[in-house]
Write a protein that holds these residues in place. Structure first.
Motif, PDB file in Angstrom:
ATOM      1  N   PHE A  22       8.318  14.390   1.932  1.00  0.00           N
ATOM      2  CA  PHE A  22       7.831  12.485   1.358  1.00  0.00           C
ATOM      3  C   PHE A  22       7.737  12.296   3.082  1.00  0.00           C
ATOM      4  CE2 PHE A  22      11.337  13.040  -1.590  1.00  0.00           C
ATOM      5  CZ  PHE A  22      10.778  12.474  -2.507  1.00  0.00           C
ATOM      6  N   GLU A  23       7.054  11.124   3.644  1.00  0.00           N
ATOM      7  CA  GLU A  23       6.648  10.668   4.571  1.00  0.00           C
ATOM      8  C   GLU A  23       6.912   9.022   4.984  1.00  0.00           C
ATOM      9  OE1 GLU A  23       2.364  10.293   3.935  1.00  0.00           O
ATOM     10  OE2 GLU A  23       2.131  12.265   4.938  1.00  0.00           O
ATOM     11  N   LEU A  24       7.569   9.004   6.112  1.00  0.00           N
ATOM     12  CA  LEU A  24       8.185   7.669   6.177  1.00  0.00           C
ATOM     13  C   LEU A  24       7.107   6.479   7.243  1.00  0.00           C
ATOM     14  CD1 LEU A  24      11.981   8.903   7.434  1.00  0.00           C
ATOM     15  CD2 LEU A  24      10.370   8.321   5.069  1.00  0.00           C
ATOM     16  N   LEU A  25       6.610   5.563   5.870  1.00  0.00           N
ATOM     17  CA  LEU A  25       5.639   4.803   7.124  1.00  0.00           C
ATOM     18  C   LEU A  25       6.148   4.022   7.699  1.00  0.00           C
ATOM     19  CD1 LEU A  25       3.636   4.336   3.657  1.00  0.00           C
ATOM     20  CD2 LEU A  25       3.876   6.749   5.752  1.00  0.00           C
ATOM     21  N   LEU A  26       5.498   3.388   9.044  1.00  0.00           N
ATOM     22  CA  LEU A  26       6.023   2.406  10.006  1.00  0.00           C
ATOM     23  C   LEU A  26       5.432   1.055   9.991  1.00  0.00           C
ATOM     24  CD1 LEU A  26       7.668   2.053  12.361  1.00  0.00           C
ATOM     25  CD2 LEU A  26       5.632   2.589  13.531  1.00  0.00           C
ATOM     26  N   ASP A  27       6.502  -0.266   9.604  1.00  0.00           N
ATOM     27  CA  ASP A  27       6.284  -1.692   9.659  1.00  0.00           C
ATOM     28  C   ASP A  27       6.358  -1.944  11.253  1.00  0.00           C
ATOM     29  OD1 ASP A  27       6.161  -4.652  10.656  1.00  0.00           O
ATOM     30  OD2 ASP A  27       6.472  -4.440   8.064  1.00  0.00           O
ATOM     31  N   GLU A  28       5.171  -1.446  12.193  1.00  0.00           N
ATOM     32  CA  GLU A  28       5.738  -2.205  13.276  1.00  0.00           C
ATOM     33  C   GLU A  28       6.146  -2.942  13.978  1.00  0.00           C
ATOM     34  OE1 GLU A  28       1.651  -1.140  15.569  1.00  0.00           O
ATOM     35  OE2 GLU A  28       2.104   1.401  15.331  1.00  0.00           O
ATOM     36  N   LEU A  32      10.722  -0.867  10.948  1.00  0.00           N
ATOM     37  CA  LEU A  32      11.498  -0.965  10.148  1.00  0.00           C
ATOM     38  C   LEU A  32      10.337   0.148   9.637  1.00  0.00           C
ATOM     39  CD1 LEU A  32      13.308  -1.367   7.339  1.00  0.00           C
ATOM     40  CD2 LEU A  32      11.156  -2.751   5.993  1.00  0.00           C
ATOM     41  N   LEU A  33      11.110   1.508   8.925  1.00  0.00           N
ATOM     42  CA  LEU A  33      10.513   2.844   7.854  1.00  0.00           C
ATOM     43  C   LEU A  33      10.441   2.535   6.792  1.00  0.00           C
ATOM     44  CD1 LEU A  33      11.805   5.232   9.745  1.00  0.00           C
ATOM     45  CD2 LEU A  33       9.930   4.396  10.533  1.00  0.00           C
ATOM     46  N   LYS A  34       9.420   2.715   6.155  1.00  0.00           N
ATOM     47  CA  LYS A  34       9.345   2.898   4.548  1.00  0.00           C
ATOM     48  C   LYS A  34       9.848   4.617   3.794  1.00  0.00           C
ATOM     49  CE  LYS A  34       7.613   1.483   0.089  1.00  0.00           C
ATOM     50  NZ  LYS A  34       6.214   0.260  -0.124  1.00  0.00           N
ATOM     51  N   THR A  35       9.937   5.204   2.682  1.00  0.00           N
ATOM     52  CA  THR A  35      10.050   6.197   2.194  1.00  0.00           C
ATOM     53  C   THR A  35       8.336   6.090   1.006  1.00  0.00           C
ATOM     54  OG1 THR A  35      11.837   6.734   2.369  1.00  0.00           O
ATOM     55  CG2 THR A  35      10.573   8.121   1.027  1.00  0.00           C
ATOM     56  N   PHE A 209      16.289   1.531   9.301  1.00  0.00           N
ATOM     57  CA  PHE A 209      16.135  -0.015   9.856  1.00  0.00           C
ATOM     58  C   PHE A 209      16.121   0.947  11.137  1.00  0.00           C
ATOM     59  CE2 PHE A 209      18.250  -0.257   4.877  1.00  0.00           C
ATOM     60  CZ  PHE A 209      16.799  -1.605   5.058  1.00  0.00           C
ATOM     61  N   SER A 210      16.360  -0.620  11.989  1.00  0.00           N
ATOM     62  CA  SER A 210      16.832  -0.720  13.496  1.00  0.00           C
ATOM     63  C   SER A 210      16.884  -2.072  13.284  1.00  0.00           C
ATOM     64  CB  SER A 210      15.552  -0.474  14.383  1.00  0.00           C
ATOM     65  OG  SER A 210      14.550  -1.927  14.003  1.00  0.00           O
ATOM     66  N   LYS A 211      17.575  -2.082  14.534  1.00  0.00           N
ATOM     67  CA  LYS A 211      18.643  -3.307  14.804  1.00  0.00           C
ATOM     68  C   LYS A 211      17.160  -4.681  15.211  1.00  0.00           C
ATOM     69  CE  LYS A 211      20.677  -1.716  18.397  1.00  0.00           C
ATOM     70  NZ  LYS A 211      21.230  -1.963  20.006  1.00  0.00           N
ATOM     71  N   ILE A 212      16.183  -4.368  15.518  1.00  0.00           N
ATOM     72  CA  ILE A 212      14.966  -5.009  14.883  1.00  0.00           C
ATOM     73  C   ILE A 212      14.835  -5.557  13.648  1.00  0.00           C
ATOM     74  CG2 ILE A 212      12.627  -6.014  16.008  1.00  0.00           C
ATOM     75  CD1 ILE A 212      12.668  -4.370  18.419  1.00  0.00           C
TER      76      ILE A 212
END
Length: 282
Positions: A22-28, A32-35, A209-212
């Protein structure tokens, strides 16, 4: 949420069930990462079909599982003490993703009025044998009906993330408290193990998830992040499992040392392996 197939953060593998990649996509903006791809709701249950999925069993077959359950007992007592400190007037408690029910059993013993939600029939059967009560799903529950809602390592499993946060807002009393525990992909152990980091746990973990990201996602529903707490045991558990994925062996010494190093670094930058987020209505 803005995810692009061109913005791949990391490529990872399902080490525990399917062996698929799988790839993890980033919402900058959200951090947040999405599988990707995410399994359909029809296919998702098959990725949980493993005797090694430890939260759905009370098994103590190995030293690793015995250590897990020993630490789990202390963690449960700490969690109940935490919710009581945040909400001293004990009332209605909803635990989403209740697993085999040990947390709710302890909370019930300490005079909380408890109900759980758990999709695994296997885990639910074990929990019901401990006297734990269950609701069908969130939509069957009334507005503003809970003093405390807990999700211990569950939000990362939820397919429709934004709608689920809306439901949490709906169910929580105006002065209630929501506690969310999730892994933190910005921790040292995540960076050290990279694609072998066990807490990516694709595709069961749909989000990372991150804190942000937690702060912004809940702010969108007029909910406020009021406190972030460390889960110091998680770095050891995750590092041990990551060692197994990386080397094929449970290297206890290496796993312990990386877990310790992660916690020491987190004392400076507060990027622990996992966090508990305390959230209130704004």
């Amino acid at each position: 949420m803005n995810f692009s197939n061109d913005n791949v953060f990391i490529s990872v593998k399902d080490y525990s069930v399917s062996g698929e990649n799988f790839e993890l996509l980033l919402d900058e903006e959200l951090q947040l990462l999405k599988t990707h791809p995410q399994p359909s709701t029809v296919n998702l249950p098959k990725y949980y079909e493993s005797d090694d999925y430890i939260s759905h069993t009370d098994g103590k077959r190995s030293l690793f599982e015995k250590a897990y359950h020993f630490i789990k007992r202390k963690a449960i007592r700490d969690k109940v003490a935490l919710i009581t400190s945040l909400q001293p007037q004990k009332g209605q408690l909803l635990d989403i993703g209740a697993g085999t029910g040990d947390f709710l059993q302890e909370a019930k013993n300490q005079n909380w009025n408890c109900v759980g939600i758990e999709p695994s029939e296997k885990a639910k059967t074990i929990a019901m044998g401990k006297g734990v009560s269950f609701a069908g799903d969130l939509t069957t529950l009334e507005n503003n009906s809970f003093d405390v809602i807990t999700m211990w390592h569950v939000l990362e499993h939820v397919p429709d993330l934004e709608n689920y946060i809306f439901e949490l807002k709906r169910l929580l009393k105006p002065d209630g408290t929501l506690l969310i525990a999730v892994p933190n992909y910005k921790s040292f152990d995540a960076q050290y193990y990279g694609k072998f980091w066990a807490a990516y746990d694709v595709p069961r973990h749909l989000w990372h998830f991150s804190k942000i990201s937690i702060e912004k996602l809940f702010a969108n529903q007029n909910m406020k992040l009021v406190k972030v707490l460390p889960m110091v045991f998680d770095s050891f558990y995750v590092s041990l499992l990551s060692e197994k994925y990386k080397t094929g062996k449970m290297n206890f010494i290496s796993g312990f040392l990386i877990g310790l190093q992660s916690n020491l670094k987190a004392k400076r930058n507060f990027e622990y392996s996992s966090h508990i987020y305390v959230i209130k209505n704004d």
